[in-house]
Design a protein around this motif. Structure first.
Motif, PDB file in Angstrom:
ATOM      1  N   LEU A  36       0.815  -1.214   0.000  1.00  0.00           N
ATOM      2  CA  LEU A  36       0.000   0.000   0.000  1.00  0.00           C
ATOM      3  C   LEU A  36       0.848   1.264   0.000  1.00  0.00           C
ATOM      4  O   LEU A  36       0.360   2.336  -0.359  1.00  0.00           O
ATOM      5  N   MET A  37       2.098   1.137   0.450  1.00  0.00           N
ATOM      6  CA  MET A  37       3.050   2.241   0.494  1.00  0.00           C
ATOM      7  C   MET A  37       4.335   1.769  -0.183  1.00  0.00           C
ATOM      8  O   MET A  37       4.581   0.567  -0.278  1.00  0.00           O
ATOM      9  N   PRO A  38       5.175   2.717  -0.621  1.00  0.00           N
ATOM     10  CA  PRO A  38       6.433   2.308  -1.255  1.00  0.00           C
ATOM     11  C   PRO A  38       7.257   1.396  -0.337  1.00  0.00           C
ATOM     12  O   PRO A  38       7.473   1.709   0.839  1.00  0.00           O
ATOM     13  N   GLN A  39       7.693   0.274  -0.868  1.00  0.00           N
ATOM     14  CA  GLN A  39       8.436  -0.701  -0.065  1.00  0.00           C
ATOM     15  C   GLN A  39       9.743  -0.117   0.474  1.00  0.00           C
ATOM     16  O   GLN A  39      10.139  -0.413   1.606  1.00  0.00           O
ATOM     17  N   ALA A  40      10.409   0.732  -0.311  1.00  0.00           N
ATOM     18  CA  ALA A  40      11.660   1.345   0.156  1.00  0.00           C
ATOM     19  C   ALA A  40      11.413   2.190   1.404  1.00  0.00           C
ATOM     20  O   ALA A  40      12.237   2.206   2.325  1.00  0.00           O
ATOM     21  N   TYR A  41      10.283   2.869   1.438  1.00  0.00           N
ATOM     22  CA  TYR A  41       9.932   3.666   2.620  1.00  0.00           C
ATOM     23  C   TYR A  41       9.730   2.748   3.832  1.00  0.00           C
ATOM     24  O   TYR A  41      10.270   2.994   4.914  1.00  0.00           O
ATOM     25  N   LEU A  42       8.948   1.692   3.646  1.00  0.00           N
ATOM     26  CA  LEU A  42       8.683   0.760   4.749  1.00  0.00           C
ATOM     27  C   LEU A  42       9.970   0.099   5.231  1.00  0.00           C
ATOM     28  O   LEU A  42      10.186  -0.041   6.438  1.00  0.00           O
ATOM     29  N   ASP A  43      10.832  -0.296   4.296  1.00  0.00           N
ATOM     30  CA  ASP A  43      12.100  -0.933   4.656  1.00  0.00           C
ATOM     31  C   ASP A  43      12.998   0.016   5.436  1.00  0.00           C
ATOM     32  O   ASP A  43      13.816  -0.413   6.251  1.00  0.00           O
ATOM     33  N   THR A 158     -18.415   3.307  10.510  1.00  0.00           N
ATOM     34  CA  THR A 158     -18.795   3.401   9.107  1.00  0.00           C
ATOM     35  C   THR A 158     -18.051   4.564   8.460  1.00  0.00           C
ATOM     36  O   THR A 158     -17.812   5.589   9.114  1.00  0.00           O
ATOM     37  N   ALA A 159     -17.713   4.395   7.182  1.00  0.00           N
ATOM     38  CA  ALA A 159     -17.082   5.486   6.432  1.00  0.00           C
ATOM     39  C   ALA A 159     -18.103   6.610   6.329  1.00  0.00           C
ATOM     40  O   ALA A 159     -19.270   6.358   6.018  1.00  0.00           O
ATOM     41  N   ASP A 160     -17.660   7.844   6.608  1.00  0.00           N
ATOM     42  CA  ASP A 160     -18.608   8.962   6.596  1.00  0.00           C
ATOM     43  C   ASP A 160     -18.507   9.817   5.338  1.00  0.00           C
ATOM     44  O   ASP A 160     -19.111  10.882   5.258  1.00  0.00           O
ATOM     45  N   GLY A 161     -17.748   9.344   4.333  1.00  0.00           N
ATOM     46  CA  GLY A 161     -17.657  10.054   3.071  1.00  0.00           C
ATOM     47  C   GLY A 161     -16.533  11.077   2.992  1.00  0.00           C
ATOM     48  O   GLY A 161     -16.304  11.663   1.939  1.00  0.00           O
ATOM     49  N   THR A 162     -15.812  11.292   4.089  1.00  0.00           N
ATOM     50  CA  THR A 162     -14.720  12.254   4.092  1.00  0.00           C
ATOM     51  C   THR A 162     -13.422  11.545   3.722  1.00  0.00           C
ATOM     52  O   THR A 162     -13.114  10.494   4.275  1.00  0.00           O
ATOM     53  N   GLU A 163     -12.698  12.111   2.764  1.00  0.00           N
ATOM     54  CA  GLU A 163     -11.395  11.578   2.372  1.00  0.00           C
ATOM     55  C   GLU A 163     -10.352  12.666   2.524  1.00  0.00           C
ATOM     56  O   GLU A 163     -10.663  13.850   2.447  1.00  0.00           O
ATOM     57  N   GLU A 164      -9.138  12.236   2.746  1.00  0.00           N
ATOM     58  CA  GLU A 164      -8.025  13.169   2.911  1.00  0.00           C
ATOM     59  C   GLU A 164      -6.837  12.643   2.120  1.00  0.00           C
ATOM     60  O   GLU A 164      -6.517  11.458   2.200  1.00  0.00           O
ATOM     61  N   PRO A 165      -6.164  13.529   1.368  1.00  0.00           N
ATOM     62  CA  PRO A 165      -4.976  13.049   0.653  1.00  0.00           C
ATOM     63  C   PRO A 165      -3.849  12.754   1.639  1.00  0.00           C
ATOM     64  O   PRO A 165      -3.743  13.394   2.686  1.00  0.00           O
ATOM     65  N   TYR A 166      -3.074  11.772   1.330  1.00  0.00           N
ATOM     66  CA  TYR A 166      -1.908  11.423   2.133  1.00  0.00           C
ATOM     67  C   TYR A 166      -0.868  10.951   1.140  1.00  0.00           C
ATOM     68  O   TYR A 166      -1.200  10.211   0.210  1.00  0.00           O
ATOM     69  N   VAL A 173      -1.546   7.819  -1.104  1.00  0.00           N
ATOM     70  CA  VAL A 173      -2.213   6.740  -0.374  1.00  0.00           C
ATOM     71  C   VAL A 173      -3.337   7.395   0.447  1.00  0.00           C
ATOM     72  O   VAL A 173      -3.222   7.594   1.647  1.00  0.00           O
ATOM     73  N   PRO A 174      -4.446   7.745  -0.227  1.00  0.00           N
ATOM     74  CA  PRO A 174      -5.512   8.505   0.434  1.00  0.00           C
ATOM     75  C   PRO A 174      -6.112   7.765   1.626  1.00  0.00           C
ATOM     76  O   PRO A 174      -6.136   6.527   1.668  1.00  0.00           O
ATOM     77  N   GLU A 175      -6.589   8.555   2.570  1.00  0.00           N
ATOM     78  CA  GLU A 175      -7.243   8.027   3.761  1.00  0.00           C
ATOM     79  C   GLU A 175      -8.732   8.357   3.727  1.00  0.00           C
ATOM     80  O   GLU A 175      -9.135   9.372   3.162  1.00  0.00           O
ATOM     81  N   VAL A 176      -9.519   7.496   4.342  1.00  0.00           N
ATOM     82  CA  VAL A 176     -10.943   7.747   4.516  1.00  0.00           C
ATOM     83  C   VAL A 176     -11.230   7.817   6.012  1.00  0.00           C
ATOM     84  O   VAL A 176     -10.547   7.177   6.811  1.00  0.00           O
ATOM     85  N   ARG A 177     -12.223   8.619   6.341  1.00  0.00           N
ATOM     86  CA  ARG A 177     -12.575   8.773   7.747  1.00  0.00           C
ATOM     87  C   ARG A 177     -13.753   7.868   8.091  1.00  0.00           C
ATOM     88  O   ARG A 177     -14.705   7.756   7.328  1.00  0.00           O
ATOM     89  N   TYR A 178     -13.639   7.237   9.231  1.00  0.00           N
ATOM     90  CA  TYR A 178     -14.702   6.402   9.772  1.00  0.00           C
ATOM     91  C   TYR A 178     -15.208   7.042  11.057  1.00  0.00           C
ATOM     92  O   TYR A 178     -14.458   7.727  11.751  1.00  0.00           O
ATOM     93  N   ALA A 179     -16.473   6.806  11.369  1.00  0.00           N
ATOM     94  CA  ALA A 179     -17.083   7.365  12.574  1.00  0.00           C
ATOM     95  C   ALA A 179     -17.944   6.308  13.240  1.00  0.00           C
ATOM     96  O   ALA A 179     -18.463   5.399  12.591  1.00  0.00           O
TER      97      ALA A 179
END
Length: 191
Positions: A36-43, A158-166, A173-179
């Protein structure tokens, strides 16, 4: 043959837990975000670099921030952190209420996933936030992290429809907000 799991003991984190929490957080990122994220970053994530950050975050935690750990057989196997919502449009504190809470982080030792540690930590965080008078609990999860999204949905979020770029090293790797509402009964918990 079914394996029985002894539920982990949930307690407030102490400063002496920081080394283990730093390890769990880094190993958790490397496991949960693989693909989900660049492997070099995770490593490149390093517990030695993370440890002073964990200590600083712990020692400088603001009002209402709670760090919890899960212990099993005397070893810390998971960590969660929650507190007041940090985002853009928190629900106003009404009539002395505490407004919205946010689950900032929850990580389980990768060797212990699927054994109820995450559920126990999440349940404790939800219960504490409800007891503190918060109206609802919010959290952010990577949009493509299907396993984490199912985990939160089974716990009543539940996902509330709000997304945030990341962005991580130029990769979105966008994020979604749950409530989850916290008034009244804070269970049931499925699976």
């Amino acid at each position: 043959m079914s394996r029985t799991h002894t539920p982990p003991h949930i307690r407030e984190m102490t400063l002496s837990d920081c080394p283990r929490v730093a390890e769990i957080r880094i190993r958790g990122w490397q496991s949960a975000y693989k693909g989900l994220m660049p492997q070099a970053y995770l490593d490149g994530l390093d517990v030695a670099v993370e440890l002073p950050r964990r200590r600083a975050h712990f020692e400088q935690a603001g009002p209402g921030v709670v760090n919890l750990v899960a212990e099993s057989a005397g070893q810390v196997v998971g960590w969660a952190c929650h507190g007041p919502y940090r985002g853009g449009e928190p629900r106003a504190q009404e009539a002395g209420g505490a407004g919205d809470a946010e689950l900032y982080a929850i990580y389980v030792d990768p060797g212990r996933t699927g054994g109820g540690v995450g559920r126990a930590l999440l349940r404790a965080s939800v219960e504490r936030c409800a007891a503190a008078g918060h109206d609802r609990m919010l959290l952010w999860v990577l949009r493509e992290n299907a396993g984490a999204r199912r985990f939160y949905e089974r716990a009543g979020f539940t996902a509330d429809g709000t997304e945030e770029p990341y962005e991580v090293e130029g990769v979105e790797v966008p994020e979604v907000r749950y409530a989850r509402p916290l008034e009244g009964r804070v269970t049931p918990w499925e699976g």
